[in-house]
Design a protein around this motif. Structure first.
Motif, PDB file in Angstrom:
ATOM      1  N   ARG A 135       0.835  -1.221   0.000  1.00  0.00           N
ATOM      2  CA  ARG A 135       0.000   0.000   0.000  1.00  0.00           C
ATOM      3  C   ARG A 135       0.861   1.260   0.000  1.00  0.00           C
ATOM      4  O   ARG A 135       0.581   2.225  -0.729  1.00  0.00           O
ATOM      5  CB  ARG A 135      -0.915   0.012   1.225  1.00  0.00           C
ATOM      6  N   THR A 137       3.905   1.581  -1.109  1.00  0.00           N
ATOM      7  CA  THR A 137       4.570   1.719  -2.395  1.00  0.00           C
ATOM      8  C   THR A 137       3.637   2.371  -3.417  1.00  0.00           C
ATOM      9  O   THR A 137       4.003   3.340  -4.088  1.00  0.00           O
ATOM     10  CB  THR A 137       5.022   0.344  -2.910  1.00  0.00           C
ATOM     11  N   TRP A 138       2.414   1.839  -3.499  1.00  0.00           N
ATOM     12  CA  TRP A 138       1.474   2.410  -4.467  1.00  0.00           C
ATOM     13  C   TRP A 138       1.162   3.875  -4.161  1.00  0.00           C
ATOM     14  O   TRP A 138       1.259   4.730  -5.041  1.00  0.00           O
ATOM     15  CB  TRP A 138       0.171   1.612  -4.482  1.00  0.00           C
ATOM     16  N   ARG A 164      -7.845   0.123  -1.881  1.00  0.00           N
ATOM     17  CA  ARG A 164      -7.834   1.375  -2.628  1.00  0.00           C
ATOM     18  C   ARG A 164      -8.060   2.589  -1.720  1.00  0.00           C
ATOM     19  O   ARG A 164      -7.455   3.643  -1.919  1.00  0.00           O
ATOM     20  CB  ARG A 164      -8.858   1.333  -3.760  1.00  0.00           C
ATOM     21  N   ILE A 208      -4.749   3.144   0.040  1.00  0.00           N
ATOM     22  CA  ILE A 208      -3.763   3.723  -0.881  1.00  0.00           C
ATOM     23  C   ILE A 208      -4.073   5.194  -1.131  1.00  0.00           C
ATOM     24  O   ILE A 208      -3.170   6.040  -1.182  1.00  0.00           O
ATOM     25  CB  ILE A 208      -3.732   2.921  -2.201  1.00  0.00           C
TER      26      ILE A 208
END
Ligand SMILES: Nc1ncnc2c1ncn2[C@@H]1O[C@H](COP(=O)(O)OP(=O)(O)OP(=O)(O)O)[C@@H](O)[C@H]1O
Ligand SMILES: [Mg+2]
Lengths: 257, 274
Positions: free
Chosen positions: B83, B85-86, B140, B143
């Protein structure tokens, strides 16, 4: 090599240049009615007290700033923007700390064929005595070496005119003398027109064909002193002393110490 | 209970021994001594608690073992890093170009800076309800929160970096005929890079900080989830502290990793004197 004003062609013509800056305290007049013609191949020094507008004039001539009134033409063409044919060597180091010596010298050579670039860059690195430092970053160079990189970068684009704003101001006195000697060598070899800003009387008499003396701010031209000596110059000669004394007199510091 | 006292003695010995050693050796030995000291004092403090209000080092070690043996720790670390990283990369992908443009163009700066400054103080935690509304409960949403947290330090840092570029660099570039896209690629970006890297470093730290908070609400894996879950299911405070230690350790590793960027020749000039 004295360039007499009559024989050489006018290169840079400054006519009626005024410059004032808008500051919080109102308009600040920096230059008033500056008129000067620099001839092709001439070495002209701009000499004056700190803050009199020397850098400002050079920035106007170089196209970085606009005069409030008056014009600057080079070979009859009005100057409106910086141009590769006329390059600066800056008062503060203008070379890029993020690029190697090689890449710095190659800055202005975009759009040329590869082998031509390699040949040119190597030639000028060798000329300023930095062979072996091609891959070095400016951080690891001494002040004098950085200034050489900047000189090489300027010469590499083969300009007709070079503007130098106290390029050796930050160097120790011995390095400064060596850099001056090398500059004169290069100037003779490459036949450039040079406008050189300094507030050092000795420097101006050592280098220039003519020395343009400015008054205190608002700067105007007090007098243009012809040095008229061949290089290499005898720094003990009577003519040298006369020119120097005249400059001290114009700056108001003759026989005052 | 004798080992804490031995540990304290050991810490003092390491401390003394590090005297006169090189900078490298010291920067390993001194934190080791402090770490040993903290664990020993931690153990001694646990002796004076009447009822267990904090797990002992031994219990925490047991907790860590348990998490390692059944691979929970590995899986949760991977989930959290995924998470971060994104979110971080998306933030850099949008934030760096935006910061470059807003820092460079005075009109863009005047138009966008007030909005950026107005959105910046809103904590990512305040975005949790909205992000769940938009993205539902799951990766999502988390993130998105991390993206928000990392985005502002990157934009603001990049913007400031560009605005601080020395005029003499831009003037030299123009003088030598470097304009437009080339000017950006060869001057604006490299001149701003040291400060951009610093802002990335700050952003990564904030992103790691926020992933834990995000995982407490929006997902069912990750180190943040572990801490929340261990408390709710059976008050396993040994696992809570184990999770906290893992977060700290990975935070250090992430910072070490991103600091390697500072060593490239192209940016080292920007950190002179450090
Ligand atoms: N962008 C600017 N805005 C306002 N004032 C300026 C600006 N640039 C220069 N000045 C002012 O103009 C005057 C002349 O500056 P300039 O840099 O040309 O001096 P100089 O002769 O080069 O001095 P030095 O020898 O110290 O370099 C100074 O008083 C300076 O404060
Ligand atoms: Mg100046």
């Amino acid at each position: 090599m004295t360039t007499s004003s009559e024989s050489a062609r006018p290169k840079v013509v400054i006519s009626g240049v005024d410059k004032s800056f808008d500051t919080r305290a109102g308009p600040l007049e920096v230059l008033t009615d500056v008129n000067l013609t620099v001839h092709e191949g001439e070495f002209v020094c701009l000499l004056g007290p700190s803050g009199c507008g020397k850098s400002t004039l050079l920035n106007i001539v170089g196209g970085f700033e606009r005069p409030t009134s008056g014009t600057v033409t080079i070979e009859g063409e009005a100057v409106t923007a910086p141009d590769k044919r006329r390059v600066f060597v800056f008062q503060e180091y203008g070379i890029f700390p993020w690029a190697s010596v090689w890449d710095n010298v190659a800055l202005g050579l975009g759009g040329q064929p590869r082998d031509k670039v390699i040949e040119t860059v190597q030639y000028y690195i060798d000329l300023v005595g930095l062979s072996g430092f091609e891959k070095t970053y400016p951080m690891e160079l001494s002040g004098g070496m950085k200034q050489r990189v900047e000189v090489a970068r300027a010469l590499a684009v083969d300009p007709d005119v070079i503007y130098m704003d106290e390029p050796f101001g930050a160097l120790d006195s011995l390095t400064r003398l060596q850099m001056r000697a090398e500059l004169i060598k290069i100037w003779k070899q490459e036949q450039k027109t040079i406008l050189f800003v300094t507030h050092d009387v000795d420097e101006s008499v050592q280098l220039a064909d003519r020395v343009v003396v400015f008054s205190e701010r608002p700067g105007r031209i007090k007098e243009v002193v012809e040095v008229g000596l061949e290089h290499p110059r005898d720094l003990g000669s009577p003519e040298y002393g006369v020119a120097k004394n005249r400059l001290y007199e114009l700056l108001g510091v003759l026989h005052t110490i | 209970m004798t080992w804490p006292w031995i540990a304290i003695a050991l810490a003092l010995v390491i401390w003394r021994a590090s005297r006169g050693l090189g900078a490298r050796a010291q920067s390993v030995l001194l934190p080791t001594a402090v770490g040993v000291l903290i664990i020993a004092v931690w153990r001694l403090l646990c002796l004076v608690q009447n009822e267990p209000i904090f797990p002992t080092p031994e219990e925490t070690y047991g907790g860590i073992r348990e998490l390692v043996v059944d691979n929970t720790l590995r899986d949760y670390v991977i989930a959290s890093l995924f998470r971060v990283t994104w979110g971080f990369f998306l933030a850099a992908l949008v934030g760096i170009p935006l910061g470059l443009v807003v820092g460079w163009s005075l009109r863009a700066y005047r138009a966008l800076n007030p909005i950026i400054q107005g959105l910046r103080p809103i904590s990512p935690i305040a975005w949790i309800p909205i992000s769940i509304l938009w993205f539902g409960v799951g990766d999502r949403a988390a993130i998105y929160l991390i993206f928000l947290a990392a985005f502002f330090p990157i934009v603001v840092g990049t913007m400031a970096a560009v605005r601080n570029i020395s005029l003499v660099y831009v003037r030299s570039a123009r003088n030598f005929g470097v304009e437009g896209v080339e000017l950006f690629r060869r001057v604006v970006l490299p001149a701003a890079m040291p400060q951009i890297i610093t802002s990335l470093r700050i952003a990564l730290g904030v992103a790691w900080l926020v992933v834990v908070a995000a995982e407490m609400i929006a997902v069912d894996s990750g180190l943040g989830y572990l801490i929340n879950d261990a408390r709710n299911m059976g008050r396993r405070y040994d696992l809570v502290v184990a999770g906290m230690l893992a977060i700290g350790a990975i935070g250090i590793l992430l910072d070490l990793l991103i600091r390697r960027l500072e060593r490239f020749d192209e940016v080292r000039w920007g950190y002179a004197g450090r």
